[in-house]
Design a protein around this motif. Structure first.
Motif, short mmCIF file in Angstrom:
data_model
loop_
_atom_site.label_atom_id
_atom_site.label_comp_id
_atom_site.label_asym_id
_atom_site.label_seq_id
_atom_site.Cartn_x
_atom_site.Cartn_y
_atom_site.Cartn_z
N ARG A 325 0.74 -1.21 -0.04
CA ARG A 325 0.00 -0.14 -0.02
C ARG A 325 0.82 1.24 -0.03
O ARG A 325 2.04 1.36 0.48
N GLY A 394 -5.37 -1.56 8.26
CA GLY A 394 -4.71 -0.45 7.77
C GLY A 394 -3.87 -0.70 6.49
O GLY A 394 -3.39 0.09 5.81
N LYS A 397 -6.70 -4.20 3.01
CA LYS A 397 -7.58 -5.28 2.59
C LYS A 397 -8.85 -4.76 2.09
O LYS A 397 -9.23 -5.31 1.15
N THR A 398 -9.65 -4.20 3.06
CA THR A 398 -10.86 -3.64 2.53
C THR A 398 -10.88 -2.86 1.31
O THR A 398 -11.69 -2.97 0.47
N TYR A 399 -9.83 -2.05 1.17
CA TYR A 399 -9.57 -1.34 0.02
C TYR A 399 -9.61 -2.20 -0.97
O TYR A 399 -10.29 -1.92 -2.24
P1 ADP Z 1 -7.53 -2.67 6.15
O1 ADP Z 1 -9.17 -3.05 5.50
O2 ADP Z 1 -6.69 -3.54 5.95
O3 ADP Z 1 -7.75 -2.34 7.42
P2 ADP Z 1 -7.96 -0.39 4.45
O4 ADP Z 1 -8.38 -1.23 3.20
O5 ADP Z 1 -9.22 0.13 5.34
O6 ADP Z 1 -7.28 -1.47 5.47
O7 ADP Z 1 -7.05 0.50 4.13
C1 ADP Z 1 -6.51 1.74 4.98
C2 ADP Z 1 -6.58 3.13 4.58
O8 ADP Z 1 -5.64 3.17 3.34
C3 ADP Z 1 -8.00 3.51 3.74
O9 ADP Z 1 -8.15 4.76 3.89
C4 ADP Z 1 -7.74 3.00 2.46
O10 ADP Z 1 -8.61 3.91 1.48
C5 ADP Z 1 -6.18 3.39 2.03
N1 ADP Z 1 -5.72 2.45 1.16
C6 ADP Z 1 -5.52 1.24 1.15
N2 ADP Z 1 -4.87 0.72 0.06
C7 ADP Z 1 -4.80 1.65 -0.68
C8 ADP Z 1 -4.06 2.00 -1.93
N3 ADP Z 1 -3.88 0.80 -2.65
N4 ADP Z 1 -4.12 3.01 -2.54
C9 ADP Z 1 -4.50 3.93 -1.96
N5 ADP Z 1 -5.27 4.12 -0.66
C10 ADP Z 1 -5.21 2.83 -0.05
#
Ligand code: ADP
Ligand code: MG
Length: 601
Positions: A325, A394, A397-399
């Motif tokens: 990320r 963070g 994963k969800t992204y």
């Molecule tokens: P997790 O689900 O693993 O806890 P998230 O998917 O919620 O993590 O990501 C955390 C933050 O980082 C979010 O605000 C998301 O939008 C941002 N983010 C994650 N991956 C990317 C990416 N590849 N490019 C840009 N922003 C990202």
């Protein structure tokens, strides 16, 4: 297919076996000469110390030297049978397996399977032979198709002829009716005339008699003529008579003509009936040919599925991708020098990790999706597919799975894209296969499974019979169009938030599992397939110690650790082809059981 290890090979050298198996003492060659001298022993020790893989070894061949050995794993064909109740291919036991106590105890294969096994073996042989005749069958198929076409043309022609003849018969019958009517009218006229005629005849006959009587007769005749108010001359009568005669002749002619016409027509009709009958017989042959074509199609479809599956298996039924990320506020700590390696940047201890595919910080959702898209086809083919995202909170994963928050559909992740691809595939195959899909969404929190597609989020039980795992009374929402998925995802996500607040937890502390079931019915062969696509957004993988949790949070973290550890153990067991895979150690792995082992992807 297994070959005995040839006896004479034992005397060729010494096979060094790993310490784990029986100590270095036992590693001396069997039956043959033990490795002479300390040389080979030294080599062995040296290698086994730096050894990572227990399949590695060495062999000393006298006169040639010491060689490194490796035990390779080879994939072999596994004989399966299709169980329509399970909608799945179930492995048939190997012949010797049936006799082992382990197999008997496991009870995996009922007695009927064992009994049918021999039969299946010989059937398999014949199938292989049939496959060899494939080209021949294809040629036959083309000729059969052409024959069918020609026959259709002939039937059309015969039908046309039949219609023409029918119209002709109707014409003739009409003609006959009018002629009959005309004839009877004429006959009636003739009768009238004949009734009148004797009078004149008498007068004519009497004319040769005495003059007086003739005169009298003439007078009578004149009187009669006067009486009828009509005088018919001899010529006129003759003309009329001739007319009737010719008319009668025409009538007779017409009658005979009609008769011949009728005979001809009935002959034609019988001919037609005959040929129809023959055609019907031909039709039954064509039925057979159609069945033949159907069989060919069935085989072809199965072949495609198996080949595609083989391709996927060659790529690996378990594939691991890594996405790094982007984090603008921090220094980059991981780099992707190529599309398989990830290396740590900065720090003294440089580490490198290898993946099936590595995505750098600039990777797009589409790029990530492109590596998972090929297995979506497997799902439509009736295999179970699961895609999961693992990493710390963070890490994205969800992204990656759903999309950016708060508006995930602005740049959708794997979930939506996979379902879209599934829709596209089903639409593409709609001529041959009828697909129905439904979606379920659950959350696993503290080893409890919650149904997220209900208004009143409810806990559901997991029940398993054999290789089948079902969620009792789970909501299955049918989906027919893309909007349905978005709605379901929306509903699930908002329900998740509600549930999380209720339990005072964070969404990243639970596993989110999206289950999409795809049922396909082949319109030609009637075979049914059932594939599932399971999409998991796992809970954060950070360790308890790091987060400094206590009390309830600690229990929560313990549950997460337990399920993620189980997941790791399941994958390890699957990778090593172990007989026992510990699926039941956690709700997560138990639920995912059908989508992890076997030929799942
Ligand atoms: P997790 O689900 O693993 O806890 P998230 O998917 O919620 O993590 O990501 C955390 C933050 O980082 C979010 O605000 C998301 O939008 C941002 N983010 C994650 N991956 C990317 C990416 N590849 N490019 C840009 N922003 C990202
Ligand atoms: Mg998340």
């Amino acid at each position: 297919e297994w070959l005995e290890f040839p006896l004479e090979w034992y005397s060729e050298g010494a096979l060094e076996v790993d310490d784990v198996l029986g100590g270095s003492e036992a590693s001396a060659g069997q039956g043959g000469e033990a490795p002479s001298g300390s040389n080979a022993q030294a080599v062995n020790v040296e290698i086994s110390e730096g050894k990572k893989d227990e399949r590695e070894g060495v062999i000393k061949i006298p006169g040639k030297g010491v060689f490194q050995t490796y035990i390779f794993e080879h994939r072999r064909n596994v004989h399966c049978y299709y169980d329509p109740d399970e909608s799945a291919w179930i492995k048939l036991p190997l012949k010797w397996e049936l006799k082992t106590d382990v197999a008997k105890k496991l009870g995996t294969y009922g007695p009927e399977v064992a009994a049918g096994f021999e039969g299946a073996l010989s059937r398999e042989k014949s199938i292989i032979m049939q496959n060899e005749n494939y080209d021949e069958m294809a040629a036959k198929l083309t000729t059969a198709e052409r024959k069918l076409e020609r026959r259709e043309v002939r039937v059309k022609k015969l039908e046309e002829e039949n219609n023409y003849l029918k119209s002709k018969i109707a014409e003739v019958e009409e003609l006959l009716a009018t002629t009959k009517a005309e004839c009877s009218a004429t006959i009636a006229q003739v009768e009238v005339l004949q009734r009148e005629r004797p009078v004149t005849a008498k007068s004519r006959g009497g004319s040769g008699g005495g003059g007086a009587s003739a005169a009298a007769a003439a007078a009578v005749a004149a009187a009669a003529a006067a009486q009828t108010q009509e005088t018919i001359s001899k010529d006129e009568l003759k003309k009329l008579y001739n007319g009737v005669k010719s008319m009668h002749k025409v009538y007779l002619q017409l009658v005979s003509e009609t008769k011949t016409q009728k005979e001809f027509t009935s002959k034609k009709i019988t001919e037609l009936k005959e040929s129809m009958k023959r055609l019907k017989q031909c039709g039954s042959v064509t039925e057979e040919q159609i069945e033949e074509v159907r069989t060919l199609y069935r085989r072809e479809a199965l072949q495609r599925k198996l080949l595609y599956n083989q391709l996927q298996e060659l790529r690996g039924n378990i594939r691991v991708f890594c996405r790094v990320r982007n984090e603008t506020s921090a220094k980059m700590s991981l780099a992707t020098p190529n599309d398989q390696d990830v290396v740590t940047v900065g720090g003294n201890d440089k580490k490198m990790f290898q993946f099936d595919r590595a995505f750098g910080v600039n990777s797009t959702q589409d790029e990530v999706y492109s590596v998972v898209s090929p297995i979506i086809t497997s799902c439509a083919d009736g295999y179970n597919v699961s895609i999961m995202a693992y990493g710390q909170t963070g890490s994205g994963k969800t992204y990656t799975m759903l999309g950016p928050s708060p508006n995930p559909f602005s740049n959708p992740g794997v979930n939506v894209r996979a379902i879209q691809e599934l829709f596209r595939l089903c639409a593409e195959r709609k001529d041959t296969t009828d697909y129905t899909m439904h979606i379920s969404m659950v959350e696993i929190y503290n080893e409890c499974i919650q149904d997220l597609l209900r208004k009143d989020v409810k806990q559901v039980d997991l029940r398993s019979t054999g290789t089948k795992v079902t969620l009792v009374d789970i909501t299955e929402q049918p989906i027919g169009k893309e909007k349905d998925i978005l709605d379901a995802l929306d509903q699930g996500t908002s329900n998740r938030k509600v549930a999380a607040t209720k339990m005072n937890s964070q969404s990243s502390r639970s596993h989110l599992v999206l289950i999409l079931t795809v049922i396909g019915k082949d319109l030609v062969t009637g075979t049914r397939t059932k594939g599932t696509l399971t999409l998991c957004d796992l809970a954060g993988s950070e360790r308890v110690g790091k987060t400094g949790a206590t009390g309830e949070q600690l229990a929560e973290a313990a549950f997460i650790n337990k399920s993620l550890t189980s997941l790791g153990q399941v994958f390890a067991a699957l990778r090593d082809n172990q007989l026992h895979v510990p699926y039941r150690n956690s709700k997560l792995t138990h639920l995912l059981m059908p989508s992890l082992g076997g030929d799942a992807k």
